[in-house]
Write a protein that holds these residues in place. Structure first.
Motif, short mmCIF file in Angstrom:
data_model
loop_
_atom_site.label_atom_id
_atom_site.label_comp_id
_atom_site.label_asym_id
_atom_site.label_seq_id
_atom_site.Cartn_x
_atom_site.Cartn_y
_atom_site.Cartn_z
N TYR A 38 99.63 -30.36 -34.73
CA TYR A 38 98.59 -31.36 -34.97
C TYR A 38 98.68 -31.73 -36.44
CZ TYR A 38 97.22 -29.73 -30.45
OH TYR A 38 97.24 -29.40 -29.11
N ARG A 39 98.84 -33.03 -36.71
CA ARG A 39 99.06 -33.50 -38.08
C ARG A 39 98.05 -34.58 -38.42
NH1 ARG A 39 104.12 -34.63 -41.54
NH2 ARG A 39 103.40 -36.26 -42.92
N ALA A 40 97.47 -34.46 -39.61
CA ALA A 40 96.56 -35.49 -40.14
C ALA A 40 97.02 -35.82 -41.56
CB ALA A 40 95.12 -34.99 -40.13
N GLU A 41 97.09 -37.10 -41.85
CA GLU A 41 97.56 -37.54 -43.16
C GLU A 41 96.39 -37.85 -44.08
OE1 GLU A 41 100.64 -40.44 -43.02
OE2 GLU A 41 101.50 -39.55 -41.21
N LEU A 42 96.56 -37.50 -45.36
CA LEU A 42 95.50 -37.70 -46.34
C LEU A 42 95.31 -39.17 -46.72
CD1 LEU A 42 96.12 -34.56 -48.50
CD2 LEU A 42 94.04 -35.09 -47.25
N ARG A 43 96.28 -40.02 -46.44
CA ARG A 43 96.12 -41.43 -46.79
C ARG A 43 94.99 -42.09 -46.00
NH1 ARG A 43 99.76 -45.02 -43.40
NH2 ARG A 43 100.63 -43.59 -41.87
N HIS A 44 94.55 -41.43 -44.91
CA HIS A 44 93.43 -41.94 -44.12
C HIS A 44 92.10 -41.26 -44.50
CE1 HIS A 44 96.34 -43.99 -41.68
NE2 HIS A 44 96.95 -42.85 -41.40
N ASN A 45 92.14 -40.35 -45.46
CA ASN A 45 90.96 -39.58 -45.86
C ASN A 45 90.19 -40.31 -46.95
OD1 ASN A 45 89.89 -37.47 -47.99
ND2 ASN A 45 89.76 -36.49 -45.98
N TYR B 68 93.20 -31.99 -31.42
CA TYR B 68 93.31 -30.99 -30.35
C TYR B 68 92.26 -31.25 -29.27
CZ TYR B 68 92.89 -26.70 -27.74
OH TYR B 68 92.81 -25.79 -26.71
N ILE B 69 91.02 -31.46 -29.69
CA ILE B 69 89.92 -31.72 -28.74
C ILE B 69 90.26 -32.96 -27.90
CG2 ILE B 69 87.51 -32.43 -28.56
CD1 ILE B 69 87.07 -30.65 -31.14
N GLY C 146 90.20 -15.26 -35.27
CA GLY C 146 90.43 -15.75 -33.91
C GLY C 146 89.66 -17.00 -33.55
N ILE C 147 89.34 -17.83 -34.53
CA ILE C 147 88.67 -19.10 -34.26
C ILE C 147 89.75 -20.12 -33.91
CG2 ILE C 147 87.23 -20.94 -35.22
CD1 ILE C 147 86.16 -18.74 -37.19
N ASP C 148 89.62 -20.74 -32.74
CA ASP C 148 90.67 -21.67 -32.32
C ASP C 148 90.50 -23.03 -32.99
OD1 ASP C 148 88.64 -22.92 -30.88
OD2 ASP C 148 89.54 -22.53 -28.93
N LEU C 149 91.46 -23.91 -32.74
CA LEU C 149 91.46 -25.21 -33.40
C LEU C 149 90.27 -26.07 -32.94
CD1 LEU C 149 92.80 -26.97 -35.48
CD2 LEU C 149 94.43 -27.72 -33.74
N GLU C 150 89.81 -25.87 -31.72
CA GLU C 150 88.61 -26.58 -31.29
C GLU C 150 87.41 -26.18 -32.14
OE1 GLU C 150 85.76 -27.42 -27.42
OE2 GLU C 150 87.76 -26.60 -27.09
N GLY C 151 87.28 -24.90 -32.44
CA GLY C 151 86.20 -24.42 -33.30
C GLY C 151 86.25 -25.03 -34.69
N VAL C 152 87.45 -25.16 -35.23
CA VAL C 152 87.62 -25.80 -36.54
C VAL C 152 87.21 -27.26 -36.45
CG1 VAL C 152 89.32 -26.49 -38.28
CG2 VAL C 152 89.40 -24.19 -37.29
N GLY C 153 87.61 -27.94 -35.38
CA GLY C 153 87.30 -29.37 -35.22
C GLY C 153 85.82 -29.63 -35.02
N ARG C 154 85.12 -28.69 -34.38
CA ARG C 154 83.69 -28.87 -34.12
C ARG C 154 82.79 -28.39 -35.25
NH1 ARG C 154 82.99 -30.97 -29.24
NH2 ARG C 154 84.54 -30.59 -27.62
N ASN C 155 83.37 -27.74 -36.24
CA ASN C 155 82.60 -27.29 -37.41
C ASN C 155 82.19 -28.50 -38.26
OD1 ASN C 155 81.50 -25.33 -39.14
ND2 ASN C 155 83.27 -25.49 -40.49
N ILE C 156 81.00 -28.44 -38.82
CA ILE C 156 80.53 -29.51 -39.69
C ILE C 156 81.27 -29.44 -41.02
CG2 ILE C 156 78.55 -30.44 -40.96
CD1 ILE C 156 76.80 -29.30 -38.63
N HIS C 157 81.81 -30.56 -41.46
CA HIS C 157 82.52 -30.65 -42.74
C HIS C 157 81.79 -31.63 -43.65
CE1 HIS C 157 85.60 -28.81 -40.26
NE2 HIS C 157 86.31 -28.56 -41.35
N SER C 158 81.74 -31.31 -44.92
CA SER C 158 81.11 -32.21 -45.90
C SER C 158 81.90 -33.51 -45.98
CB SER C 158 81.09 -31.55 -47.28
OG SER C 158 80.37 -30.36 -47.24
N TYR C 159 81.19 -34.59 -46.30
CA TYR C 159 81.80 -35.91 -46.43
C TYR C 159 81.44 -36.50 -47.78
CZ TYR C 159 82.71 -40.86 -45.85
OH TYR C 159 83.18 -42.13 -46.03
N VAL D 149 91.56 -31.21 -42.35
CA VAL D 149 91.72 -30.04 -41.49
C VAL D 149 90.94 -30.27 -40.20
CG1 VAL D 149 91.26 -27.57 -41.27
CG2 VAL D 149 92.10 -28.48 -43.45
N MET D 150 89.72 -30.78 -40.33
CA MET D 150 88.90 -31.09 -39.16
C MET D 150 89.60 -32.13 -38.28
SD MET D 150 85.04 -32.70 -38.95
CE MET D 150 85.54 -34.27 -39.65
N GLY D 151 90.29 -33.08 -38.91
CA GLY D 151 91.01 -34.11 -38.17
C GLY D 151 92.04 -33.53 -37.22
#
Length: 113
Positions: free
Chosen positions: A22-29, A105-106, A78-91, A98-100
């Protein structure tokens, strides 16, 4: 431009046929856009094939050292990638990239008709 790399082992030794990437690019951040930084940076998270179990990560970013902590914590506990994606991230933060990966994955599990 990105000048720091973060890496969580055992990413260098992974068999490409045994992982999903799973890849997310920073140019979209938005933080990277606001700071005019990390245009070529990215986050890649490697999961055991067909699962969300994180087995490695590569980050190329000027803030990779700050971003890698979330992934290494997930691996250790043992936190899976779904757990990382569903965690609240500051904006807006680079950590949203990382959430991306987690959101990718979700979304990959959605059924289409």
């Amino acid at each position: 431009s990105p000048d720091e790399n973060g890496l969580v082992a055992p990413a260098p030794n992974l068999d490409p046929d045994e992982v999903d990437v799973y890849r997310a690019e920073l140019r979209h951040n938005d933080r990277a856009i606001l700071d005019s930084s990390d245009d070529g940076g990215f986050v890649k998270i490697f999961c055991e094939k067909g699962t969300g179990r994180i087995v490695g990560c590569a980050i190329v970013s000027s803030r990779a050292g700050e971003m890698i902590n979330e992934v290494s914590l997930a691996i250790k506990h043992g936190i899976d990638l779904e757990g990382v994606g569903r965690n609240i991230h500051s904006y807006p933060t680079l950590g949203e990239t990382v959430m991306g990966c987690g959101l990718q994955y979700i979304n990959s599990k959605w059924k289409t008709f």
